[in-house]
Design an enzyme around this catalytic site. Structure first.
Site, PDB file in Angstrom:
ATOM      1  N   LYS A  38      -1.909   4.953   4.500  1.00  0.00           N
ATOM      2  CA  LYS A  38      -0.667   5.431   3.888  1.00  0.00           C
ATOM      3  C   LYS A  38      -0.500   6.929   4.099  1.00  0.00           C
ATOM      4  CE  LYS A  38      -0.353   6.801  -0.278  1.00  0.00           C
ATOM      5  NZ  LYS A  38      -0.365   6.964  -1.755  1.00  0.00           N
TER       6      LYS A  38
ATOM      7  N   ASP B 214       3.433   2.754  -0.128  1.00  0.00           N
ATOM      8  CA  ASP B 214       2.865   3.209  -1.398  1.00  0.00           C
ATOM      9  C   ASP B 214       3.138   2.158  -2.462  1.00  0.00           C
ATOM     10  OD1 ASP B 214       5.545   3.427  -1.986  1.00  0.00           O
ATOM     11  OD2 ASP B 214       5.515   5.584  -2.374  1.00  0.00           O
TER      12      ASP B 214
END
Length: 218
Positions: A121, A139
């Protein structure tokens, strides 16, 4: 789970709701963004924003970090969740930047993920925001939206979510989609008291979605 066309439609409708969504992170260079990304894990934007001015002033580059210590870094970020681990990550990643990359934040996924504290991420955020590369970060907001709106299965992993989204929308939209979905997740498709039912355009006529639909036409 929605068809590719229907899932694409939902994402495009979210993008239409937030056409001007931009990163809320405050930074002036890739190294500052690297520190912000590390701090942001399991922390609010507000808590991170409160510490960045002094943090950036004290640590303008990796060299300043390694001349310090994890304990000193802690003193600047102690109001942010998991600050002890994050201080270690900032210190170790700064050491790695100087040892392997001449003090500069690398611009490839593999190199970014070789840094302590940088996972998929975080690497995607850095690639897209700092280096303007096509990448889609997953996320908690993105994961919640994709599962709630049946873009993916309920048990989908972040890697599976990234794969699904990047397969159904063109690469040039990945960054925009990520930012729009963050805003949508914070304001509408929240973890509590979701307001998605107030936006019927997300769900209407999904069986009749035009597979050639493009966000550029809006």
């Amino acid at each position: 789970m929605l068809t590719n066309e229907a899932a694409q439609h939902v994402i495009y409708e979210i993008m239409k709701l937030y056409p001007d969504a931009v990163p809320m992170m405050r930074y002036q260079n890739p190294f500052q963004l690297l520190m912000v990304v590390i701090l942001s894990a399991q922390a609010t934007d507000i808590s991170v924003a409160k510490v960045t001015d002094q943090l950036f002033k004290r640590y303008p580059n990796p060299q300043a970090v390694i001349e310090s210590s994890p304990e000193e870094i802690e003193s600047y970020i102690k109001t942010v969740g998991l600050y002890r681990n994050k201080a270690k990550y900032i210190y170790k990643s700064s050491c790695q930047l100087l040892e392997k990359f001449d003090g500069k934040v690398p611009s490839t996924r593999k190199e970014l993920q070789s840094l302590t504290g940088i996972g998929p991420k975080s690497a995607n955020i850095l690639l897209n925001v700092a280096f303007n590369q096509e990448a889609f970060a997953v996320d908690t907001h993105v994961a919640r939206i994709c599962k709630h709106h049946k873009i993916v299965e309920e048990n989908a992993t972040p890697k599976q979510i990234e794969k699904r989204v990047t397969e159904i929308i063109p690469a040039k939209y990945w960054g925009r989609a990520h930012q729009s979905m963050i805003s949508f997740g914070k304001e509408i498709c929240t973890s509590r008291n979701m307001k998605c039912h107030d936006y019927p355009q997300l769900y209407e006529n999904l069986e009749e979605v035009d597979p050639t639909d493009s966000i550029d036409a809006v």
